[in-house]
Write a protein that holds these residues in place. Structure first.
Motif, PDB file in Angstrom:
ATOM      1  N   VAL A  34     -14.673  -6.234   0.271  1.00  0.00           N
ATOM      2  CA  VAL A  34     -15.278  -5.739  -0.965  1.00  0.00           C
ATOM      3  C   VAL A  34     -14.576  -6.466  -2.104  1.00  0.00           C
ATOM      4  N   GLU A  35     -15.387  -7.088  -2.960  1.00  0.00           N
ATOM      5  CA  GLU A  35     -14.838  -7.841  -4.089  1.00  0.00           C
ATOM      6  C   GLU A  35     -15.243  -7.136  -5.380  1.00  0.00           C
ATOM      7  N   SER A  36     -14.249  -6.905  -6.231  1.00  0.00           N
ATOM      8  CA  SER A  36     -14.522  -6.281  -7.526  1.00  0.00           C
ATOM      9  C   SER A  36     -14.038  -7.223  -8.625  1.00  0.00           C
ATOM     10  N   ILE A  37     -14.209  -6.781  -9.865  1.00  0.00           N
ATOM     11  CA  ILE A  37     -13.736  -7.605 -10.969  1.00  0.00           C
ATOM     12  C   ILE A  37     -12.220  -7.661 -10.999  1.00  0.00           C
ATOM     13  N   LYS A  38     -11.544  -6.713 -10.286  1.00  0.00           N
ATOM     14  CA  LYS A  38     -10.087  -6.646 -10.298  1.00  0.00           C
ATOM     15  C   LYS A  38      -9.431  -7.183  -9.032  1.00  0.00           C
ATOM     16  N   ALA A  39     -10.117  -7.094  -7.893  1.00  0.00           N
ATOM     17  CA  ALA A  39      -9.439  -7.382  -6.625  1.00  0.00           C
ATOM     18  C   ALA A  39     -10.430  -7.723  -5.517  1.00  0.00           C
ATOM     19  N   VAL A  40      -9.890  -8.309  -4.454  1.00  0.00           N
ATOM     20  CA  VAL A  40     -10.636  -8.515  -3.216  1.00  0.00           C
ATOM     21  C   VAL A  40      -9.901  -7.715  -2.151  1.00  0.00           C
ATOM     22  N   SER A  41     -10.611  -6.827  -1.466  1.00  0.00           N
ATOM     23  CA  SER A  41      -9.977  -5.956  -0.480  1.00  0.00           C
ATOM     24  C   SER A  41     -10.686  -6.039   0.862  1.00  0.00           C
ATOM     25  N   ASP A  42      -9.884  -6.123   1.932  1.00  0.00           N
ATOM     26  CA  ASP A  42     -10.440  -6.046   3.276  1.00  0.00           C
ATOM     27  C   ASP A  42     -10.902  -4.619   3.542  1.00  0.00           C
ATOM     28  N   ILE A  43     -11.909  -4.496   4.415  1.00  0.00           N
ATOM     29  CA  ILE A  43     -12.408  -3.192   4.847  1.00  0.00           C
ATOM     30  C   ILE A  43     -12.071  -3.067   6.331  1.00  0.00           C
ATOM     31  N   TYR A  44     -11.518  -1.919   6.713  1.00  0.00           N
ATOM     32  CA  TYR A  44     -11.084  -1.700   8.090  1.00  0.00           C
ATOM     33  C   TYR A  44     -11.964  -0.678   8.786  1.00  0.00           C
ATOM     34  N   SER A  45     -12.190  -0.896  10.071  1.00  0.00           N
ATOM     35  CA  SER A  45     -13.038   0.004  10.838  1.00  0.00           C
ATOM     36  C   SER A  45     -12.233   1.204  11.330  1.00  0.00           C
ATOM     37  N   PRO A  46     -12.708   2.414  11.027  1.00  0.00           N
ATOM     38  CA  PRO A  46     -12.018   3.600  11.526  1.00  0.00           C
ATOM     39  C   PRO A  46     -12.224   3.825  13.026  1.00  0.00           C
ATOM     40  N   VAL A  47     -13.277   3.211  13.585  1.00  0.00           N
ATOM     41  CA  VAL A  47     -13.638   3.435  14.984  1.00  0.00           C
ATOM     42  C   VAL A  47     -14.057   2.121  15.643  1.00  0.00           C
TER      43      VAL A  47
END
Length: 127
Positions: free
Chosen positions: A61-74
């Motif tokens: 997920v990329e925002s105007i402030k940061a780029v963040s990885d998304i992790y799978s809960p399952v």
């Protein structure tokens, strides 16, 4: 600030949520996470048919402030990807538990849900 934390979801400490119905799991990021990110401008998600393992990153997920990885809960196989996010990534900010969902997977092992945070535990974490 108060954040919405639905009781019927389970959470990862990295701010992803999962909602299980039958053998299917819908995954997204929490209200807290979208607020921390700021305005979401781009989402990179896996393809239908991709296999995920619990704890592995599956997108960005990329925002105007940061780029963040998304992790799978399952763990499971991706059965649906929210195509609306390609043109309207801001849905994650507007409705993180509704129209802003990310993917759906067929669960491999429902017992993995026992390792996730309850709504109350997640609320304690973000307090």
């Amino acid at each position: 600030m108060s954040f919405t934390v639905p009781d019927d979801l389970r959470y990862l400490d990295s701010h992803e949520w999962v909602q299980v119905t039958d053998d299917s799991a819908r995954i997204g990021i929490s209200d807290f996470a979208q607020d921390e990110l700021g305005d979401v401008v781009f989402v990179d998600l896996p393809s239908e048919g991709d296999d995920l393992a619990a704890g592995d990153d599956f997108g960005v997920v990329e925002s105007i402030k940061a780029v963040s990885d998304i992790y799978s809960p399952v763990s499971g196989t991706v059965t649906a990807v929210n195509g609306d996010l390609a043109d309207r990534p801001e849905l994650i900010n507007e409705d993180p538990y509704g129209d802003g969902w990310l993917i759906e997977v067929d669960l491999d092992d429902e017992s993995e849900l026992d390792d996730l945070l309850s709504a109350a535990d997640y609320e304690d974490q973000i307090a």
